[in-house]
Motif scaffolding. Structure first.
Motif, PDB file in Angstrom:
ATOM      1  N   LYS A   1      13.403  26.311  -2.433  1.00  0.00           N
ATOM      2  CA  LYS A   1      12.891  27.391  -1.579  1.00  0.00           C
ATOM      3  C   LYS A   1      11.451  27.084  -1.119  1.00  0.00           C
ATOM      4  O   LYS A   1      11.122  27.216   0.060  1.00  0.00           O
ATOM      5  N   VAL A   2      10.624  26.654  -2.065  1.00  0.00           N
ATOM      6  CA  VAL A   2       9.214  26.397  -1.731  1.00  0.00           C
ATOM      7  C   VAL A   2       9.097  25.228  -0.748  1.00  0.00           C
ATOM      8  O   VAL A   2       8.330  25.280   0.209  1.00  0.00           O
ATOM      9  N   GLU A   3       9.901  24.187  -0.986  1.00  0.00           N
ATOM     10  CA  GLU A   3       9.858  23.041  -0.075  1.00  0.00           C
ATOM     11  C   GLU A   3      10.239  23.458   1.339  1.00  0.00           C
ATOM     12  O   GLU A   3       9.591  23.078   2.311  1.00  0.00           O
ATOM     13  N   LYS A   4      11.299  24.279   1.428  1.00  0.00           N
ATOM     14  CA  LYS A   4      11.740  24.730   2.755  1.00  0.00           C
ATOM     15  C   LYS A   4      10.654  25.571   3.411  1.00  0.00           C
ATOM     16  O   LYS A   4      10.365  25.423   4.593  1.00  0.00           O
TER      17      LYS A   4
ATOM     18  N   ALA B   1       4.667  24.438   8.057  1.00  0.00           N
ATOM     19  CA  ALA B   1       3.933  23.372   8.746  1.00  0.00           C
ATOM     20  C   ALA B   1       4.503  23.170  10.146  1.00  0.00           C
ATOM     21  O   ALA B   1       3.775  23.004  11.120  1.00  0.00           O
ATOM     22  N   ASP B   2       5.829  23.263  10.212  1.00  0.00           N
ATOM     23  CA  ASP B   2       6.498  23.074  11.493  1.00  0.00           C
ATOM     24  C   ASP B   2       6.158  24.220  12.456  1.00  0.00           C
ATOM     25  O   ASP B   2       5.843  24.008  13.614  1.00  0.00           O
ATOM     26  N   LYS B   3       6.168  25.451  11.903  1.00  0.00           N
ATOM     27  CA  LYS B   3       5.885  26.646  12.688  1.00  0.00           C
ATOM     28  C   LYS B   3       4.464  26.599  13.242  1.00  0.00           C
ATOM     29  O   LYS B   3       4.201  26.926  14.378  1.00  0.00           O
ATOM     30  N   LEU B   4       3.546  26.154  12.371  1.00  0.00           N
ATOM     31  CA  LEU B   4       2.137  26.068  12.740  1.00  0.00           C
ATOM     32  C   LEU B   4       1.968  25.209  13.981  1.00  0.00           C
ATOM     33  O   LEU B   4       1.252  25.549  14.901  1.00  0.00           O
ATOM     34  N   ARG B   5       2.685  24.090  13.975  1.00  0.00           N
ATOM     35  CA  ARG B   5       2.570  23.189  15.125  1.00  0.00           C
ATOM     36  C   ARG B   5       3.182  23.824  16.360  1.00  0.00           C
ATOM     37  O   ARG B   5       2.678  23.698  17.451  1.00  0.00           O
TER      38      ARG B   5
ATOM     39  N   ILE C   1       5.546  15.599  14.223  1.00  0.00           N
ATOM     40  CA  ILE C   1       6.450  14.912  13.292  1.00  0.00           C
ATOM     41  C   ILE C   1       7.676  15.804  13.128  1.00  0.00           C
ATOM     42  O   ILE C   1       7.564  16.911  12.601  1.00  0.00           O
ATOM     43  N   PRO C   2       8.830  15.367  13.604  1.00  0.00           N
ATOM     44  CA  PRO C   2      10.014  16.227  13.542  1.00  0.00           C
ATOM     45  C   PRO C   2      10.305  16.693  12.112  1.00  0.00           C
ATOM     46  O   PRO C   2      10.043  15.973  11.153  1.00  0.00           O
ATOM     47  N   ARG C   3      10.841  17.899  12.047  1.00  0.00           N
ATOM     48  CA  ARG C   3      11.064  18.507  10.742  1.00  0.00           C
ATOM     49  C   ARG C   3      11.985  17.647   9.862  1.00  0.00           C
ATOM     50  O   ARG C   3      11.777  17.535   8.660  1.00  0.00           O
ATOM     51  N   GLU C   4      13.003  17.052  10.480  1.00  0.00           N
ATOM     52  CA  GLU C   4      13.922  16.249   9.672  1.00  0.00           C
ATOM     53  C   GLU C   4      13.208  15.012   9.108  1.00  0.00           C
ATOM     54  O   GLU C   4      13.514  14.541   8.015  1.00  0.00           O
TER      55      GLU C   4
ATOM     56  N   THR D   1       8.172   8.346  12.650  1.00  0.00           N
ATOM     57  CA  THR D   1       9.488   8.069  12.072  1.00  0.00           C
ATOM     58  C   THR D   1       9.388   8.043  10.549  1.00  0.00           C
ATOM     59  O   THR D   1       8.287   7.891  10.005  1.00  0.00           O
ATOM     60  N   VAL D   2      10.524   8.156   9.884  1.00  0.00           N
ATOM     61  CA  VAL D   2      10.524   8.147   8.412  1.00  0.00           C
ATOM     62  C   VAL D   2       9.890   6.849   7.903  1.00  0.00           C
ATOM     63  O   VAL D   2       9.126   6.855   6.939  1.00  0.00           O
TER      64      VAL D   2
END
Ligand SMILES: [Zn+2]
Length: 192
Positions: free
Chosen positions: A64-67, A73-77, A110-113, A157-158
């Motif tokens: 849950k915390v990781e998600k 972080a993604d939302k912020l961007r 940086i894409p979420r995936e 990229t990863v």
């Protein structure tokens, strides 16, 4: 003799390789919750082992915390102001001037995936390895680090993104750009 873990010496100690004795005090509310979970999981954990329940609780919480953190972080961007696409400038003298074009700026996003894959691969820990082969143990204030710098067209990229604590992110930026180089690109992933 039990070897004590680094940061929580009186609370967590190793009893044998891969086994740790954890000791802490909980309040009545937590105790009630533990009893309720023990009752609900009687089939899966017949002896109500608090260690097994603790592990299940941590697994759910970690997920849950990781998600939440990566999502935040993604939302912020995504909430950063987005510059409107500029129309190509009109030629001042039609037929003679070339159409002025804005240079294409590569995306820093940086894409979420990619974030998720990097987080899992690096186990939520700074992946900096010193010259003596020791890996940094920092798990807080982590940032997404471009192995080939973003300023040098390093892709998101990863393979090119790695977790760093802020100190090592800063340190590696200074190795490339020097202490007075361009300000570092910070892509936070765990700080609230
Ligand atoms: Zn580090």
């Amino acid at each position: 003799m039990a070897e004590q873990a680094q940061c929580c010496s009186p609370i967590i100690e190793t009893t044998s390789p891969e086994r740790y004795r954890v000791q802490f005090t909980i309040g009545k509310d937590s105790h009630d919750k533990l009893r309720r979970v023990q009752a609900l999981l009687r089939r899966e954990i017949p002896d109500g082992d608090p260690g097994a329940i603790f592990d299940r609780a941590l697994t759910v919480l970690l997920d849950k915390v990781e998600k939440t953190k990566l999502g935040a972080a993604d939302k912020l961007r995504r909430h950063r102001p987005i510059r409107p696409k500029t129309e190509p400038r009109q030629a001042i003298r039609p037929g003679t001037d070339k159409e002025a074009r804005k240079p294409t700026v590569p995306s820093r996003h940086i894409p979420r995936e990619v974030q998720r894959a990097v987080w899992r691969r690096d186990h939520g820990q700074c992946a900096f390895v010193s010259s003596t082969g020791r890996r940094c143990t920092e798990r807080t204030f982590l940032e997404f680090h471009h192995v080939q710098a973003y300023a040098m067209n390093g892709p998101a990229t990863v393979a090119n993104i790695s977790l760093r604590c802020w100190r090592h992110n800063q340190y590696e930026a200074e190795l490339i750009f020097g202490p007075s180089g361009p300000s570092i690109v910070r892509e936070e992933c765990t700080s609230p």
